[in-house]
Every structure is written in C-alpha cells, then in structure tokens.
Design a protein around this motif. Structure first.
Motif, mmCIF file in Angstrom:
data_model
loop_
_atom_site.group_PDB
_atom_site.id
_atom_site.type_symbol
_atom_site.label_atom_id
_atom_site.label_comp_id
_atom_site.label_asym_id
_atom_site.label_seq_id
_atom_site.Cartn_x
_atom_site.Cartn_y
_atom_site.Cartn_z
ATOM 1 N N MET A 1 35.071 49.905 44.549
ATOM 2 C CA MET A 1 36.077 50.808 44.006
ATOM 3 C C MET A 1 37.191 49.991 43.351
ATOM 4 S SD MET A 1 38.593 53.504 45.977
ATOM 5 C CE MET A 1 37.295 53.957 47.122
ATOM 6 N N ASN A 2 37.536 50.322 42.123
ATOM 7 C CA ASN A 2 38.590 49.623 41.395
ATOM 8 C C ASN A 2 39.765 50.567 41.135
ATOM 9 O OD1 ASN A 2 37.146 47.104 41.003
ATOM 10 N ND2 ASN A 2 35.874 48.215 39.532
ATOM 11 N N ILE A 3 40.972 50.049 41.334
ATOM 12 C CA ILE A 3 42.178 50.847 41.152
ATOM 13 C C ILE A 3 43.152 50.099 40.252
ATOM 14 C CG2 ILE A 3 44.243 51.740 42.304
ATOM 15 C CD1 ILE A 3 42.614 52.568 44.604
ATOM 16 N N VAL A 4 43.760 50.833 39.331
ATOM 17 C CA VAL A 4 44.849 50.288 38.521
ATOM 18 C C VAL A 4 46.117 51.052 38.858
ATOM 19 C CG1 VAL A 4 45.766 49.941 36.204
ATOM 20 C CG2 VAL A 4 43.332 49.574 36.642
ATOM 21 N N CYS A 5 47.162 50.325 39.226
ATOM 22 C CA CYS A 5 48.466 50.926 39.521
ATOM 23 C C CYS A 5 49.325 50.865 38.263
ATOM 24 C CB CYS A 5 49.160 50.182 40.652
ATOM 25 S SG CYS A 5 48.204 50.112 42.180
ATOM 26 N N VAL A 6 49.638 52.028 37.718
ATOM 27 C CA VAL A 6 50.511 52.106 36.551
ATOM 28 C C VAL A 6 51.906 52.423 37.076
ATOM 29 C CG1 VAL A 6 50.911 53.184 34.315
ATOM 30 C CG2 VAL A 6 48.566 52.950 35.192
ATOM 31 N N GLY A 7 52.737 51.398 37.123
ATOM 32 C CA GLY A 7 54.004 51.463 37.842
ATOM 33 C C GLY A 7 53.881 50.533 39.037
ATOM 34 N N SER B 1 44.506 46.266 40.323
ATOM 35 C CA SER B 1 45.244 45.720 39.191
ATOM 36 C C SER B 1 46.560 46.467 39.035
ATOM 37 C CB SER B 1 44.428 45.837 37.896
ATOM 38 O OG SER B 1 43.197 45.142 38.017
ATOM 39 N N VAL B 2 47.552 45.789 38.501
ATOM 40 C CA VAL B 2 48.882 46.394 38.359
ATOM 41 C C VAL B 2 49.393 46.229 36.935
ATOM 42 C CG1 VAL B 2 49.516 46.119 40.788
ATOM 43 C CG2 VAL B 2 49.981 44.253 39.194
ATOM 44 N N MET B 3 50.170 47.209 36.495
ATOM 45 C CA MET B 3 50.817 47.137 35.194
ATOM 46 C C MET B 3 52.087 47.983 35.244
ATOM 47 S SD MET B 3 48.332 49.640 32.906
ATOM 48 C CE MET B 3 49.422 49.613 31.465
ATOM 49 N N THR C 1 41.044 46.198 29.720
ATOM 50 C CA THR C 1 39.687 46.516 30.163
ATOM 51 C C THR C 1 39.665 46.960 31.624
ATOM 52 O OG1 THR C 1 39.349 44.163 30.680
ATOM 53 C CG2 THR C 1 38.576 44.939 28.532
ATOM 54 N N GLU C 2 40.684 46.564 32.389
ATOM 55 C CA GLU C 2 40.769 46.987 33.789
ATOM 56 C C GLU C 2 40.839 48.506 33.893
ATOM 57 O OE1 GLU C 2 42.611 42.909 33.392
ATOM 58 O OE2 GLU C 2 42.771 44.822 32.327
ATOM 59 N N LEU C 3 41.483 49.128 32.926
ATOM 60 C CA LEU C 3 41.586 50.592 32.913
ATOM 61 C C LEU C 3 40.224 51.233 32.684
ATOM 62 C CD1 LEU C 3 44.846 50.858 30.815
ATOM 63 C CD2 LEU C 3 44.600 51.709 33.146
ATOM 64 N N GLU C 4 39.446 50.654 31.819
ATOM 65 C CA GLU C 4 38.130 51.201 31.489
ATOM 66 C C GLU C 4 37.181 51.148 32.676
ATOM 67 O OE1 GLU C 4 36.964 48.893 28.138
ATOM 68 O OE2 GLU C 4 38.618 49.622 26.874
ATOM 69 N N GLU D 1 43.637 56.226 25.855
ATOM 70 C CA GLU D 1 42.426 55.855 25.115
ATOM 71 C C GLU D 1 41.526 54.902 25.891
ATOM 72 O OE1 GLU D 1 42.956 53.206 21.718
ATOM 73 O OE2 GLU D 1 45.048 52.929 22.322
ATOM 74 N N HIS D 2 42.035 54.345 26.984
ATOM 75 C CA HIS D 2 41.250 53.384 27.767
ATOM 76 C C HIS D 2 40.609 54.017 29.006
ATOM 77 C CE1 HIS D 2 42.807 50.001 25.426
ATOM 78 N NE2 HIS D 2 43.987 50.565 25.507
ATOM 79 N N LEU D 3 40.816 55.302 29.215
ATOM 80 C CA LEU D 3 40.330 55.942 30.441
ATOM 81 C C LEU D 3 38.895 56.427 30.286
ATOM 82 C CD1 LEU D 3 43.478 58.060 31.393
ATOM 83 C CD2 LEU D 3 42.835 55.770 32.183
ATOM 84 N N SER D 4 38.106 56.220 31.325
ATOM 85 C CA SER D 4 36.721 56.692 31.343
ATOM 86 C C SER D 4 36.673 58.129 31.867
ATOM 87 C CB SER D 4 35.869 55.794 32.230
ATOM 88 O OG SER D 4 35.894 54.459 31.749
ATOM 89 N N PRO D 5 35.643 58.901 31.508
ATOM 90 C CA PRO D 5 35.581 60.321 31.879
ATOM 91 C C PRO D 5 35.632 60.597 33.374
ATOM 92 C CG PRO D 5 33.982 59.821 30.163
ATOM 93 C CD PRO D 5 34.555 58.509 30.606
ATOM 94 N N GLY D 6 35.082 59.712 34.196
ATOM 95 C CA GLY D 6 35.044 59.971 35.632
ATOM 96 C C GLY D 6 36.223 59.410 36.411
#
Length: 267
Positions: free
Chosen positions: A1-7, A31-33, A58-61, A84-89
């Motif tokens: 499972m991969n997670i990106v923290c926006v904030g 990943s964080v941004m 690419t981490e978002l994808e 634009e970098h988000l995948s459907p699921g």
C-alpha cells in the motif's frame, strides 16, 4: 500500500508516526509533499525515513491513498496541482474540516473519497476519529481505511452529515478538556495550593478519570463519587446552579456550527 501525504503539518506527522509505529506501513511506502516548505519535508524524511514527492510526481500515480492534510483555504489549489496525476482507483482521505466529499469530487472527479476527523491525541496514538466515505469506496478500501485510522486511536464510522458534530465533540474536544484543566488549576491555586501542586493534582485526576471512563457508564461513575451532602455533591450543586450542561451544550453547538460555516465558506 502506497500513501502520499499532501500537506505535512502536525496531523500528517501524527498519522505517519502511527502508521510506522504500528507497522501498518513501511516508511518507503509513504511520500510527503506540500506547497513550499522544503525544510519541513526534509525533516519528515530525516525523522521517519519517508520519501519526498519528486517534481515528476510519479508517487501520486502509484498511490493507493492520498491524504489531504492542509487548511481548508488551500484545498482547491492542492487538488488542482495533483488532479492530473491521480489514478482512477486512488482513495482520497481528507482530514480537512468542513470540505465535503461532494466538493472534493467536483475538483478531482468521481474518485473514492473518505473524510475523517481525528484529533491532536493522534500524536500519542489515542485519537478519537470519526470517518465517513463515498459510495465509490469499496469494502476492501473501507477495511484499509479502518486500519490506517486505528493506528492513531479509536475509529467510529458515521454519516457525513454527522461529521460536524464529530468535529465539535472529538476534534475540538481535547481543547475543551484542557480549558477545564486550566480552570481547575487556577481554582486550586486560589484555594491555597501552589501552582506546581495544583497542576500535578489536576493532571493526575483527569488522567485517572479518563481511565475510569473506559470501564463504566459516565453517570454511574459520577454517582459513585457523589456522596449525599458531601463535598462532591456541593460542587455538583454549584455546577447545576450555573447551568453547566447548558454551557457545554452551547460550546458543542457553536463548534459544530463553525464547522458547517467552514464548508460553506469553501464552496
């Protein structure tokens, strides 16, 4: 499972700490941004071993979950920068107060979205978190969300319409308890205790009462301490005389109303 923290503020850090500490996730899967605070991102990388989202994003994808953890006023710009970098699921997990699932989906499309309201006790793994999700969130994703959120405390699944009340009771609740502790401490000092002794007594009294709350009905606990014509009864009588329950009720109502207003302001 991969997670990106926006904030990358204190709530995101608390959740990252919980995920790693409970071994829900490995640091390499997080990943964080954020908008501009590179020093903050570097701190999280150095402290927890997580990744910083690179320019190509690419981490978002590859993310299974996107954690939105910023102020409401920053949500529109943040989602615009990653849409634009988000995948459907990919599941959007928002801990932003007041911003509805419908509003988030208007900005990113028909993705699965969950809204959660943790509180600052997440830092020690004792948050009381309410969560609601959209119909697009699958059963497997619901289980994963529960695992993610239970790593920072207890989880209660609610309807989205109930999240304003959750915000008032659980999200803001710790501050109300702290304010009560301040008042008890000041009263102890005014009654002759030193500040050090009053603080120690209040701190341990509230901690002990909190543990007792896990074991029995609240009203029954209160009655067991309240002997007829005793000191506790005298104090409770004063609270009743000053309409203590009405004051608390108005406090929760105002906090809930403000949560609703934040949503309206955003939209």
């Amino acid at each position: 499972m991969n997670i990106v923290c926006v904030g990358a503020g204190s709530m995101a850090e608390s959740m990252i700490h919980g995920w790693i500490n409970k071994r829900i996730l490995s640091p390499r899967n997080i990943s964080v941004m954020n908008k501009s605070d590179v020093e903050r991102l570097e701190f999280l990388r150095d402290e927890y071993g997580v990744n910083i989202v690179q320019k190509e994003k690419t981490e978002l994808e590859n993310a299974d979950f996107i954690l939105l953890a910023m102020k409401p006023k920053d949500v529109r710009a943040a989602l615009g920068g990653i849409q634009e970098h988000l995948s459907p699921g990919t599941v959007i997990l928002s801990v932003v107060a007041g911003v509805s699932i419908q509003t988030i989906q208007k900005l990113v499309g028909d993705l699965p979205v969950a809204r959660a309201m943790p509180n600052t006790s997440a830092k020690i793994g004792k948050s009381a978190t309410g969560v609601a999700w959209s119909k697009q969130v699958t059963l497997d994703q619901q289980y994963e969300l529960r695992d993610l959120l239970s790593s920072i405390g207890s989880v209660t699944v609610v309807q989205e319409s109930q999240l304003d009340a959750v915000t008032a009771v659980a999200g803001s609740g710790p501050a109300f308890v702290y304010y009560f502790a301040e008042a008890m401490t000041e009263a102890g000092v005014n009654s002759g205790l030193s500040l050090e002794d009053a603080t120690k007594l209040v701190r341990h009294t509230i901690a002990g009462a909190a543990d007792m709350l896990q074991q029995a009905d609240f009203k029954e606990l209160r009655k067991k301490v309240t002997s007829p014509n005793g000191t506790t009864a005298a104090g409770i009588a004063s609270l009743e005389k000053n309409d203590f329950k009405r004051i608390i009720g108005e406090c929760i109502e105002q906090a809930s109303s403000r949560s609703q207003a934040l949503g309206r302001e955003f939209e």
